[in-house]
Design an enzyme around this catalytic site. Structure first.
Site, mmCIF file in Angstrom:
data_model
loop_
_atom_site.group_PDB
_atom_site.id
_atom_site.type_symbol
_atom_site.label_atom_id
_atom_site.label_comp_id
_atom_site.label_asym_id
_atom_site.label_seq_id
_atom_site.Cartn_x
_atom_site.Cartn_y
_atom_site.Cartn_z
ATOM 1 N N GLY A 1 0.809 -1.216 0.000
ATOM 2 C CA GLY A 1 0.000 0.000 0.000
ATOM 3 C C GLY A 1 0.836 1.257 0.000
ATOM 4 N N GLY B 1 -0.220 4.385 0.383
ATOM 5 C CA GLY B 1 -0.966 5.500 0.936
ATOM 6 C C GLY B 1 -0.096 6.317 1.871
ATOM 7 C CG PHE B 2 -1.634 9.934 3.581
ATOM 8 C CD1 PHE B 2 -0.943 11.046 3.133
ATOM 9 C CD2 PHE B 2 -2.971 9.822 3.271
ATOM 10 C CE1 PHE B 2 -1.571 12.033 2.384
ATOM 11 C CE2 PHE B 2 -3.618 10.798 2.524
ATOM 12 C CZ PHE B 2 -2.915 11.906 2.084
ATOM 13 N N GLY B 3 0.357 6.150 5.145
ATOM 14 C CA GLY B 3 1.116 5.378 6.117
ATOM 15 C C GLY B 3 2.295 4.644 5.513
ATOM 16 C CB VAL C 1 -1.649 -8.072 -1.817
ATOM 17 C CG1 VAL C 1 -1.551 -9.109 -0.710
ATOM 18 C CG2 VAL C 1 -0.300 -7.407 -2.053
ATOM 19 C CG ASP D 1 -8.298 4.074 6.365
ATOM 20 O OD1 ASP D 1 -8.332 4.782 7.382
ATOM 21 O OD2 ASP D 1 -8.429 4.524 5.214
ATOM 22 C CD GLU E 1 -14.358 17.898 3.149
ATOM 23 O OE1 GLU E 1 -13.550 18.508 3.866
ATOM 24 O OE2 GLU E 1 -14.125 16.776 2.665
#
Length: 427
Positions: free
Chosen positions: A12, A14-16, A80, A301, A172
């Protein structure tokens, strides 16, 4: 063999995942980063792509470009499908296997329809670039079709936009769609009055932005209503179809529905056969390792972990980034045979949500802000956290153009056209 670098697989981008890789720079490791997409997304602004405010290239960057200065990092495009924990291998859809000494799962989340996955074709969620462009196409096509429609009932349904879920994403989306109809599109059409478009925000709970203080929630509701958004609270959606949504036992005809009501973790817990919460998130140890597997970390997440206030750590970008930094520290300590860092401690930096032009709410805990000042802080914070200088300048100029001229340059209908007249077809 002695002297070989420690093999780390990160699932992944993403941010992490990216934060963990960033803080492992210089460590004696060999990293393989695998993601099923070739780009990293700045998810907090994904809704602005869906509402034609920004283009995809302004909030997404090729992963290989981000890793170009890291020779110890190998980037792979792949999906994966499982993990062989006993053999310490990650299984890919094409049959390949990636061996690891340490595994970092940063696999993110997907949409949750509370047992009604059949609703997804009619009410797409917003987690990926493809979702954003699909929603953008449906919104813009609705106005185009309404311009040609002669049946008043069908025209009304085309000009009705329903957002399910009044969390930050739902708020939003609702505010921006209302401004799109009221300000941006009004001069462009001749047969329809875009001011008459209905934007309906449906929430099963008693208020919008449930995680925010009551006064900010009330301000948000009032601001949305001043923009023309119909806010419906305490009404659970019981059906989503090609004809509209059902709540309170009644059908609201609508041709464009967006799902912002819930998420479910990736199947990482299923891959490992470990305990998970009701949303599928792995219940991790205090050091973010998977129970029974000290060599496997999970972040973002993907996990469920109690924060300082006893509530679960939220699935937001700052939490994922903090977890990525922490995991890198733990790995470095292990490689150096140094004492392990103390358990992970999430530091909440505040909650921000935009409502519309010069309207936002911010909860820093020690101070609460609303209105124009909150909107400026919201904008500066989001621009600051974008990855590249080019993106920061591009987004800043796009917002300046929108807020001074009411023009959105990303109003492109892509990935199809009139052939997806029946939006029951998933695209």
């Amino acid at each position: 063999m002695a002297g070989e670098p420690h093999r780390i697989v990160v699932v992944g981008a993403g941010f992490g995942g990216l934060e963990a890789i960033h803080h492992l720079k210089g460590a004696p490791v060999e990293i393989t980063l695998v993601d099923r997409r070739n780009h990293h997304i700045f998810q907090p602004l994904l809704y602005q792509v869906a509402t034609a405010s920004l283009s995809t290239s302004e909030i997404a960057w090729p992963i290989r470009h981000l890793m170009r200065g890291r020779p110890e990092v190998t980037t792979l495009l792949g999906e994966v499908t499982g993990i062989d924990a006993s053999a310490r291998q990650v299984l890919l859809k094409d049959g390949a296997r990636l061996a690891y000494d340490t595994l970092i799962l940063a696999t993110g989340a997907r949409h949750a329809y509370f047992g009604h996955d059949e609703w997804e074709p009619h009410a797409p969620g917003l987690k990926a670039i493809e979702d954003a462009t699909t929603i953008r196409r449906r919104i813009l096509l609705a106005f185009e079709k309404a311009e040609r429609e002669t049946d008043p009932e069908v025209q009304d349904a085309l000009l009705t936009f329903v957002i399910v879920g009044a969390g930050p994403t739902g708020v939003e989306l609702a505010g921006t769609i209302a401004e799109l109809a009221r300000d941006t599109l009004a001069p462009d059409f001749r047969r329809i009055d875009t001011h008459k478009a209905r934007v309906v925000l449906v929430e099963a709970g008693p208020r919008v932005l449930a995680g925010y203080p009551d006064d900010l929630s009330d301000y948000t509701k009032q601001s949305l209503e001043s923009l023309g958004v119909e806010v419906v609270l305490g009404a659970a959606v019981t059906e989503c179809t090609a004809d509209g949504v059902v709540y309170g036992g009644k059908l609201l005809p609508a041709r464009t529905i967006v799902w912002a009501a819930g998420v479910r973790a990736s199947p990482a817990a299923e891959w490992l056969g470990v305990p998970a919460d009701r949303n599928g998130r792995i219940i991790v140890e205090p050091n973010l390792t998977v129970p029974g597997h000290p060599e496997i970390f999970a972040i973002g997440d993907t996990i469920s972990l109690a924060g300082p206030n006893g509530k679960p750590v939220p699935g937001i970008a700052p939490a994922a980034k903090q977890a990525g930094v922490y995991v890198a520290r733990v790995i470095r300590a292990r490689l150096a045979d140094a004492p392990a860092p103390p358990p992970f401690h999430y530091k909440h930096q505040g909650s921000l949500a935009q409502i519309g032009k010069k309207r936002a709410v911010i909860d820093f805990g020690w101070i609460k802000l609303r209105g124009a000042l909150a909107w400026w802080i919201w904008g500066i914070a989001h621009i600051y956290f974008l990855i590249s200088v080019r993106s920061r300048l591009s987004v800043a100029l796009s917002w300046l153009w929108i807020h001074t001229r009411n023009q959105r340059s990303a109003r492109l209908i892509t990935q199809g056209g009139d052939e997806d007249d029946s939006h029951a077809q998933k695209v």
